[in-house]
Design a protein around this motif. Structure first.
Motif, PDB file in Angstrom:
ATOM      1  N   THR A  73       0.818  -1.218   0.000  1.00  0.00           N
ATOM      2  CA  THR A  73       0.000   0.000   0.000  1.00  0.00           C
ATOM      3  C   THR A  73       0.850   1.265   0.000  1.00  0.00           C
ATOM      4  N   ASP A  74       2.129   1.152   0.338  1.00  0.00           N
ATOM      5  CA  ASP A  74       3.023   2.298   0.216  1.00  0.00           C
ATOM      6  C   ASP A  74       3.433   2.522  -1.236  1.00  0.00           C
ATOM      7  N   GLN A  75       3.368   1.458  -2.036  1.00  0.00           N
ATOM      8  CA  GLN A  75       3.789   1.539  -3.428  1.00  0.00           C
ATOM      9  C   GLN A  75       2.640   1.850  -4.386  1.00  0.00           C
ATOM     10  N   TRP A  76       1.412   1.541  -3.967  1.00  0.00           N
ATOM     11  CA  TRP A  76       0.290   1.603  -4.894  1.00  0.00           C
ATOM     12  C   TRP A  76      -0.826   2.443  -4.286  1.00  0.00           C
ATOM     13  N   GLU A  77      -1.349   3.371  -5.064  1.00  0.00           N
ATOM     14  CA  GLU A  77      -2.323   4.336  -4.551  1.00  0.00           C
ATOM     15  C   GLU A  77      -3.660   3.708  -4.179  1.00  0.00           C
ATOM     16  N   ILE A  78      -4.129   2.759  -4.987  1.00  0.00           N
ATOM     17  CA  ILE A  78      -5.445   2.158  -4.750  1.00  0.00           C
ATOM     18  C   ILE A  78      -5.280   0.936  -3.861  1.00  0.00           C
ATOM     19  N   GLY A  79      -5.440   1.137  -2.580  1.00  0.00           N
ATOM     20  CA  GLY A  79      -5.243   0.034  -1.647  1.00  0.00           C
ATOM     21  C   GLY A  79      -5.797   0.343  -0.277  1.00  0.00           C
ATOM     22  N   ILE A  80      -5.984  -0.712   0.504  1.00  0.00           N
ATOM     23  CA  ILE A  80      -6.459  -0.589   1.885  1.00  0.00           C
ATOM     24  C   ILE A  80      -5.588  -1.459   2.782  1.00  0.00           C
ATOM     25  N   HIS A  81      -5.191  -0.910   3.901  1.00  0.00           N
ATOM     26  CA  HIS A  81      -4.532  -1.693   4.948  1.00  0.00           C
ATOM     27  C   HIS A  81      -5.563  -1.998   6.021  1.00  0.00           C
ATOM     28  N   PHE A  82      -5.780  -3.285   6.288  1.00  0.00           N
ATOM     29  CA  PHE A  82      -6.705  -3.705   7.330  1.00  0.00           C
ATOM     30  C   PHE A  82      -5.925  -4.254   8.522  1.00  0.00           C
ATOM     31  N   PRO A  83      -6.062  -3.655   9.689  1.00  0.00           N
ATOM     32  CA  PRO A  83      -5.530  -4.291  10.893  1.00  0.00           C
ATOM     33  C   PRO A  83      -6.459  -5.419  11.316  1.00  0.00           C
ATOM     34  N   PHE A  84      -5.901  -6.475  11.907  1.00  0.00           N
ATOM     35  CA  PHE A  84      -6.709  -7.581  12.409  1.00  0.00           C
ATOM     36  C   PHE A  84      -6.898  -7.454  13.921  1.00  0.00           C
ATOM     37  N   ALA A  85      -8.057  -7.908  14.386  1.00  0.00           N
ATOM     38  CA  ALA A  85      -8.349  -7.993  15.820  1.00  0.00           C
ATOM     39  C   ALA A  85      -7.987  -6.692  16.539  1.00  0.00           C
ATOM     40  N   LYS A  86      -8.521  -5.611  16.031  1.00  0.00           N
ATOM     41  CA  LYS A  86      -8.234  -4.284  16.577  1.00  0.00           C
ATOM     42  C   LYS A  86      -8.505  -4.241  18.081  1.00  0.00           C
ATOM     43  N   ASP A  87      -7.573  -3.672  18.824  1.00  0.00           N
ATOM     44  CA  ASP A  87      -7.663  -3.504  20.283  1.00  0.00           C
ATOM     45  C   ASP A  87      -7.582  -4.815  21.061  1.00  0.00           C
ATOM     46  N   MET A  88      -7.176  -5.881  20.393  1.00  0.00           N
ATOM     47  CA  MET A  88      -6.933  -7.155  21.082  1.00  0.00           C
ATOM     48  C   MET A  88      -5.431  -7.438  21.050  1.00  0.00           C
ATOM     49  N   TYR A  89      -4.955  -8.266  21.978  1.00  0.00           N
ATOM     50  CA  TYR A  89      -3.523  -8.519  22.120  1.00  0.00           C
ATOM     51  C   TYR A  89      -3.237 -10.015  22.069  1.00  0.00           C
ATOM     52  N   PRO A  90      -2.074 -10.408  21.542  1.00  0.00           N
ATOM     53  CA  PRO A  90      -1.799 -11.837  21.362  1.00  0.00           C
ATOM     54  C   PRO A  90      -1.570 -12.617  22.654  1.00  0.00           C
ATOM     55  N   PHE A  91      -1.288 -11.912  23.755  1.00  0.00           N
ATOM     56  CA  PHE A  91      -1.023 -12.604  25.011  1.00  0.00           C
ATOM     57  C   PHE A  91      -1.990 -12.159  26.102  1.00  0.00           C
ATOM     58  N   ASN A  92      -2.364 -13.113  26.948  1.00  0.00           N
ATOM     59  CA  ASN A  92      -3.155 -12.801  28.134  1.00  0.00           C
ATOM     60  C   ASN A  92      -2.243 -12.279  29.236  1.00  0.00           C
ATOM     61  N   LYS A  93      -2.830 -11.808  30.291  1.00  0.00           N
ATOM     62  CA  LYS A  93      -2.044 -11.249  31.401  1.00  0.00           C
ATOM     63  C   LYS A  93      -1.104 -12.276  32.020  1.00  0.00           C
TER      64      LYS A  93
END
Length: 226
Positions: free
Chosen positions: A22-42
């Motif tokens: 998406t830095d190289q091409w104008e027509i694009g979307i970056h989607f984050p996954f699992a927004k506001d979630m974290y890979p590890f528990n406490k």
């Protein structure tokens, strides 16, 4: 020249098939996954709920971008030390994740330049690129998607084959020849989608815009304003 090169030259001229599409091409979307979630528990254990959310979102985007009849290139880039030979003629990416085994005889392997030229030791590495021409229906897409998402977590399965000669985890690109788009899952954090026309991406922008963070939504809103 391979069909992949001809396709890229015609539809995505000057694009380097690697991270940061998406830095190289104008027509694009970056989607984050699992927004506001974290890979590890406490307690330090893996957050399985987060990974289930990652797989769910990555698969939903794939299903929105690819129909079963779509023709595609499934491209795997393996970044390896020039002085260490890849142990096998093909990596495990394809063995268990392609339904039509007869296609594997047409798998192409070639060496191309290492894309991370800004690294100080870039001249020590090369990219082994594997190209499979197929249809979306020929793939076990959920397994490929999960393996791409599991990059940073060796305990999670499935995973792509790795080796001590690899400079990095393999990158997998789903290139839709029919719809002229590229879908790249870089790891559990998110993906990049680029296309030749805004109309191709507008449906997923409208359906999944709530998945975007503030920065990515601002960019997408601007892209689809007209």
């Amino acid at each position: 020249m391979h069909e992949l090169d001809l396709f890229l030259q015609m539809h995505f001229p000057k694009l380097v098939l690697g991270p940061s599409l998406t830095d190289q091409w104008e027509i694009g979307i970056h989607f984050p996954f699992a927004k506001d979630m974290y890979p590890f528990n406490k307690d330090g254990s893996l957050n399985k709920q987060m990974f289930e959310r990652v797989y769910e979102q990555a698969s939903a985007l794939f299903n929105a971008l690819f129909s079963k009849q779509d023709e595609l290139f499934l491209v795997t880039s393996v970044y390896q030390n020039k002085h260490m030979k890849l142990a096998s003629g093909r990596i495990k990416t394809y063995d268990r994740r392609v339904k039509n085994k007869s296609l594997l005889s047409k798998l192409v392997q070639r060496n191309i330049p290492y894309p991370f030229i800004d690294e100080g030791n870039a001249d020590q590495f090369v990219t082994s690129q594997f190209i499979l021409k197929c249809k979306a229906r020929d793939l076990r897409a959920p397994l490929l998607i999960q393996a791409a998402c599991n990059e940073d977590f060796p305990l999670l399965k499935p995973r792509f084959g790795t080796s001590r000669c690899f400079a990095a985890y393999p990158d997998l690109f789903f290139i839709n020849r029919t719809e002229q788009l590229i879908y790249f899952i870089y790891d559990d954090r998110g993906c990049e989608i680029i296309a030749t026309d805004k109309a191709i991406l507008r449906p997923i922008y409208e359906k999944y815009s709530l998945w975007l963070d503030d920065f990515d939504r601002k960019h997408a809103d601007s892209l689809f304003a007209n």
